[in-house]
Design an enzyme around this catalytic site. Structure first.
Site, PDB file in Angstrom:
ATOM      1  N   ASP A  65       7.100 -11.729  13.701  1.00 22.29           N
ATOM      2  CA  ASP A  65       6.133 -12.217  12.710  1.00 22.29           C
ATOM      3  C   ASP A  65       4.631 -11.924  13.499  1.00 22.29           C
ATOM      4  O   ASP A  65       4.554 -12.215  14.573  1.00 22.29           O
ATOM      5  CB  ASP A  65       6.237 -13.962  12.645  1.00 22.29           C
ATOM      6  CG  ASP A  65       5.006 -14.490  11.921  1.00 22.29           C
ATOM      7  OD1 ASP A  65       3.952 -13.741  11.912  1.00 22.29           O
ATOM      8  OD2 ASP A  65       5.237 -15.490  11.317  1.00 22.29           O
ATOM      9  N   TYR A 156      -7.298  -7.716  -6.992  1.00 29.23           N
ATOM     10  CA  TYR A 156      -6.814  -7.278  -5.643  1.00 29.23           C
ATOM     11  C   TYR A 156      -7.679  -7.902  -4.526  1.00 29.23           C
ATOM     12  O   TYR A 156      -7.282  -8.402  -3.241  1.00 29.23           O
ATOM     13  CB  TYR A 156      -6.933  -5.906  -5.654  1.00 29.23           C
ATOM     14  CG  TYR A 156      -5.992  -5.249  -4.284  1.00 29.23           C
ATOM     15  CD1 TYR A 156      -4.624  -5.374  -4.548  1.00 29.23           C
ATOM     16  CD2 TYR A 156      -6.385  -4.535  -3.445  1.00 29.23           C
ATOM     17  CE1 TYR A 156      -3.810  -5.044  -3.345  1.00 29.23           C
ATOM     18  CE2 TYR A 156      -5.800  -4.083  -2.456  1.00 29.23           C
ATOM     19  CZ  TYR A 156      -4.500  -4.368  -2.414  1.00 29.23           C
ATOM     20  OH  TYR A 156      -3.637  -3.874  -1.408  1.00 29.23           O
ATOM     21  N   LYS A 163      -7.615  -3.846   3.148  1.00 28.50           N
ATOM     22  CA  LYS A 163      -7.172  -2.586   3.215  1.00 28.50           C
ATOM     23  C   LYS A 163      -8.348  -1.667   3.650  1.00 28.50           C
ATOM     24  O   LYS A 163      -7.919  -0.723   4.453  1.00 28.50           O
ATOM     25  CB  LYS A 163      -6.644  -2.129   1.742  1.00 28.50           C
ATOM     26  CG  LYS A 163      -5.360  -3.113   1.380  1.00 28.50           C
ATOM     27  CD  LYS A 163      -4.297  -2.596   2.273  1.00 28.50           C
ATOM     28  CE  LYS A 163      -2.884  -2.802   1.799  1.00 28.50           C
ATOM     29  NZ  LYS A 163      -1.970  -2.815   2.873  1.00 28.50           N
ATOM     30  N   THR A 194       6.966  -4.798  -6.108  1.00 24.60           N
ATOM     31  CA  THR A 194       7.609  -5.170  -5.077  1.00 24.60           C
ATOM     32  C   THR A 194       7.346  -6.671  -5.037  1.00 24.60           C
ATOM     33  O   THR A 194       6.428  -7.455  -5.868  1.00 24.60           O
ATOM     34  CB  THR A 194       7.068  -4.531  -3.678  1.00 24.60           C
ATOM     35  OG1 THR A 194       5.803  -4.794  -3.659  1.00 24.60           O
ATOM     36  CG2 THR A 194       7.160  -3.243  -3.817  1.00 24.60           C
TER      37      THR A 194
END
Ligand code: NAD
Length: 256
Positions: A65, A156, A163, A194
């Site tokens: 993790d 987003y 990002k 996904t």
């Protein structure tokens, strides 16, 4: 054709299920003859990842993790104890609270902002530091990014900001690790269905829009992202570092 990653030792972080981009990359790495070590996020994923690891012929799976410093240290210790050089690492990990991917960006909480950056960006720095000592003959580290780092993509939000930080981290890491012949790059994948993507509100609208507007008039396939990962992991990518490579059916070039 000869295998592009024959006997290369590779580590892939971020495989949760068969739809994970990390799964497509792991499959492509094995097809090209690589040895594969996989990690899983915690006990909840263990059984599934064990099953997939067996199917893929992975040599080992480890719990990691990335919010747990001890897990990352343990990963580093195991890699060094193995005594084998590590050739390529794939960081395919991101997380943000669901509510932050469904409301105005200006409503992002401090906690939500920090969590998204910790898991989706800082983890690359921590992982790079942990694996670099095992890359004794040089190597390739890669991460997964998305166009939301450069453009505003509806919903987003904080993940786009994370990002952007991730892509900047790729450049700084590439500069740091380049003298050790360790390359660091990002693949900016087009939208792919996904588990993580499903957390973004109205994600299917993005898929439809891209398929309509992209030069190739379709979305990118996970296998196409995976083949670019093969290129970056192996000798063909030896001159490429600090880059963000788009595998998105060309969508990112389009204006009006
Ligand atoms: P996924 O849900 O299959 O993979 C995300 C992975 O992150 C999971 O394996 C999850 O366990 C892992 N993760 C989350 N928090 C973690 C933690 N604390 N410690 C360790 N692992 C943790 O989804 P995916 O779409 O395959 O995502 C992989 C990467 O690809 C992400 O960085 C994502 O942002 C990026 N990406 C996805 C798309 C897309 O449209 N699916 C497009 C571009 C980039």
């Amino acid at each position: 054709m000869s295998q592009l990653l024959k006997d290369k030792n590779t580590l892939v972080l971020g495989l949760a299920n068969r739809w994970s981009i990390a799964y497509a990359i792991s499959k492509a790495f094995r097809r090209e003859g690589a040895n594969l070590i996989l990690t899983y996020q915690g006990d909840r994923q263990k059984d599934t990842v064990e099953e997939l690891a067996e199917e893929l012929g992975a040599s080992r799976i480890l719990s990691c993790d990335v919010t747990q410093e001890a897990d990352i240290r343990h990963l580093s210790e195991i890699l060094l104890a193995e005594g084998e050089q590590l050739d390529a690492v794939v960081h395919s990990i991101a997380f943000a609270n669901r509510e932050d991917l469904a409301r105005p960006f200006s409503d992002t909480s401090r906690e939500g902002f920090l969590l998204a950056h910790e898991v989706s960006c800082y983890s690359l720095v921590a992982v790079a530091r942990a694996v670099a000592p095992a890359m004794v003959a040089g190597g390739s580290i890669m991460t997964l990014s998305y166009l939301g780092s450069q453009r505003v993509i509806t919903n987003y939000n904080v993940m786009g900001v994370a990002k952007a930080a991730l892509e900047a981290s790729v450049r700084y890491l590439a500069a740091d690790l380049g003298p050790k012949n360790i390359r660091v790059n990002a693949i900016s994948a087009g939208p792919i269905k996904t588990a993580s993507a499903r957390g973004i509100k109205d994600f299917s609208t993005i898929l439809e829009f891209v398929a309509e507007k992209a030069p190739l008039r379709r979305n990118a396939e996970p296998a196409e992202v995976a083949d670019t990962a093969v290129f970056l992991a192996g000798n063909l990518g030896r001159g490429v570092t600090g880059n963000v490579i788009y595998v998105d059916a060309g969508y990112q070039i389009m204006g009006y």
